[in-house]
Design an enzyme around this catalytic site. Structure first.
Site, PDB file in Angstrom:
ATOM      1  CD  GLU A   5      -2.918   1.021   2.371  1.00  0.00           C
ATOM      2  OE1 GLU A   5      -3.564  -0.051   2.382  1.00  0.00           O
ATOM      3  OE2 GLU A   5      -3.108   1.943   3.190  1.00  0.00           O
ATOM      4  CG  PHE A   7       1.258   8.098   1.581  1.00  0.00           C
ATOM      5  CD1 PHE A   7       1.794   9.312   1.163  1.00  0.00           C
ATOM      6  CD2 PHE A   7       2.015   7.327   2.462  1.00  0.00           C
ATOM      7  CE1 PHE A   7       3.045   9.749   1.586  1.00  0.00           C
ATOM      8  CE2 PHE A   7       3.274   7.744   2.895  1.00  0.00           C
ATOM      9  CZ  PHE A   7       3.787   8.951   2.455  1.00  0.00           C
ATOM     10  N   PRO A   9       2.046  11.153  -2.678  1.00  0.00           N
ATOM     11  CG  PRO A   9       4.118  10.474  -3.441  1.00  0.00           C
ATOM     12  CD  PRO A   9       2.660  10.335  -3.723  1.00  0.00           C
ATOM     13  CB  THR A  37      -4.290   5.994   1.014  1.00  0.00           C
ATOM     14  OG1 THR A  37      -3.312   7.028   0.827  1.00  0.00           O
ATOM     15  CG2 THR A  37      -3.632   4.764   1.603  1.00  0.00           C
ATOM     16  CD1 TRP A  38     -10.570  10.025  -0.680  1.00  0.00           C
ATOM     17  CD2 TRP A  38     -10.253   9.143  -2.709  1.00  0.00           C
ATOM     18  NE1 TRP A  38     -11.347  10.732  -1.561  1.00  0.00           N
ATOM     19  CE2 TRP A  38     -11.169  10.197  -2.832  1.00  0.00           C
ATOM     20  CE3 TRP A  38      -9.900   8.438  -3.854  1.00  0.00           C
ATOM     21  CZ2 TRP A  38     -11.737  10.562  -4.044  1.00  0.00           C
ATOM     22  CZ3 TRP A  38     -10.455   8.798  -5.056  1.00  0.00           C
ATOM     23  CH2 TRP A  38     -11.370   9.847  -5.152  1.00  0.00           C
ATOM     24  CG  HIS A  65      -7.560   3.100  -0.005  1.00  0.00           C
ATOM     25  ND1 HIS A  65      -7.221   3.166   1.328  1.00  0.00           N
ATOM     26  CD2 HIS A  65      -7.003   1.947  -0.467  1.00  0.00           C
ATOM     27  CE1 HIS A  65      -6.484   2.116   1.653  1.00  0.00           C
ATOM     28  NE2 HIS A  65      -6.331   1.372   0.571  1.00  0.00           N
ATOM     29  NE  ARG A  95     -16.020   8.135   9.248  1.00  0.00           N
ATOM     30  CZ  ARG A  95     -15.812   8.412  10.526  1.00  0.00           C
ATOM     31  NH1 ARG A  95     -16.788   8.261  11.399  1.00  0.00           N
ATOM     32  NH2 ARG A  95     -14.637   8.830  10.940  1.00  0.00           N
ATOM     33  CG  ASP A  97      -8.978   9.003   8.978  1.00  0.00           C
ATOM     34  OD1 ASP A  97      -9.683   8.220   9.634  1.00  0.00           O
ATOM     35  OD2 ASP A  97      -7.842   8.720   8.540  1.00  0.00           O
ATOM     36  CD  GLN A 200      -6.299   1.374  11.837  1.00  0.00           C
ATOM     37  OE1 GLN A 200      -5.595   1.490  10.843  1.00  0.00           O
ATOM     38  NE2 GLN A 200      -7.030   2.368  12.311  1.00  0.00           N
TER      39      GLN A 200
END
Length: 383
Positions: A5, A7, A9, A37-38, A65, A95, A97, A200
């Protein structure tokens, strides 16, 4: 199997370096799928879609995501259609954060309230075209984890004691009643169309083992893939453990404290801890191992080499392979900080004040006589 996974940058340099890392890790670890990731508050919507497409076009099985946060229905539909048209067929429905300057999570007008709504929508509009994974929380969702008064700690159930965490002398736990609600909700997500669960992060492998058994007891029979946070640095380890209210075994916490001023030793500990934890998980039976890489690769290779899954010892640059770590900084929240540039209906301006509790951001825009007040979510950060 293994999966990885990343994210998005913050900078173009970071994206370029990530592309190179993705190419190396595809060859070296042969992941079954790769997540992107989103960002919190929908902050990386465009960049996430772009990177997911890049992954798909360059040999990865992209698992994108998608969150409800700051996303009305039209934005979600556009993101799904863009993914579908680009050949992406796997979504992690979340959902999401709340943003940094948002007091609590709130649904956007015209948006969805939770991941369950998103799962239902995808199945309704796209049928079985997408594979859908959902999040599972072995210790309970961070928002469901509460502090326990000192005089009540001894009264916790055995199950609560096994998943609780202690930080700065305070005990935190998702109580049994709330944990039951979490499990029932997780079953709803699977029953609505979720194909498998990504957990998680956790640092105590027994918490995962108990969670899987609890899933089965609640009639959740899909694969439960453990999410493994790679320990690369002391500050990041402490930050993520605190943010997620994660249980950290005493021995690991003490060892990290003793090595906090020695970055090389921290990476070595992170590698050996990862190897040992993965071996325990493989012994109890897991469908695969999902690595939260933090956009780095040396510790991941150390773990997979230690498991005998890979052999990266011959790589000429293995010792310096994470030299670009400083470029691997996340975009962060869509809600800007003082000094950031934002775009709104009135134009492009600079944030001069944030009134967090009111949900108001004050911005100065060239040509305007005075600063204007914007509601949270009514503007976009200019990256």
């Amino acid at each position: 199997f293994s999966s990885i996974e990343f994210f998005p940058p913050r900078t173009e340099e970071g994206v370029k370096n990530l592309h190179a890392r993705m190419a190396r890790m595809l060859v070296n670890t042969k992941p079954l799928f790769t997540d992107i990731t989103w960002g919190a508050g929908g902050s990386t919507a465009d960049r996430t879609s772009e990177i997911a497409q890049y992954m798909h076009d360059h040999g990865h099985v992209a698992n994108m995501h998608l969150t409800c946060t700051n996303m009305d229905e039209s934005k979600l539909v556009n993101a799904l259609k863009l993914a579908y048209d680009g050949g992406i067929r796997n979504i992690v429905a979340l959902r999401g954060d709340p943003a940094d300057d948002q007091v609590g999570w709130e649904a956007n007008d015209g948006g969805f309230n939770c991941a369950l709504d998103l799962v239902k929508y995808i199945r309704k509009e796209f049928g079985e075209e997408f594979g859908i994974s959902v999040a599972g929380y072995p210790e309970g969702h961070p928002e469901a984890i509460v502090s326990v008064p000192e005089d009540e700690v001894s009264q916790m159930s055995e199950a609560e004691k096994k998943r609780c965490s202690v930080r700065d002398g305070v005990t935190y736990v998702c109580k049994d009643e709330q944990y039951a609600i979490e499990m029932k909700y997780l079953k709803e997500k699977i029953d609505a169309g979720g194909d498998f669960i990504l957990t998680q992060m956790f640092f105590d492998w027994e918490v995962y083992d108990t969670f899987v058994k609890d899933c089965r007891a609640y009639g959740i029979n899909c694969p439960v893939v453990p999410g493994l946070m790679c320990i690369n640095q002391y500050p990041g380890f402490k930050k993520m453990a605190k943010f997620c209210k994660t249980r950290v075994p005493d021995w690991l916490d003490e060892k990290m404290e003793s090595l906090k001023d020695d970055p090389k030793a921290v990476k070595e500990l992170g590698t050996q801890y990862g190897i040992d934890t993965c071996k325990k998980l493989l012994e109890v039976g897991v469908p695969g191992l999902h690595f939260y890489t933090l956009n780095l690769e040396k510790v991941v290779y150390g773990i997979t080499d230690g498991l005998g899954w890979t052999d990266t010892s011959a790589l000429s640059d293995v010792t310096t392979i994470d030299a670009d770590a400083k470029s691997m900084v996340a975009v962060g929240s869509a809600w800007a900080r003082v000094g950031d540039t934002v775009k709104c209906a009135q134009g492009v301006g600079t944030v001069v004040e944030i009134r967090k509790e009111e949900g108001i951001t004050v911005v100065t825009i060239p040509g305007e006589d005075k600063p204007i007040e914007l509601k949270t979510g009514s503007y976009e950060k200019v990256l």
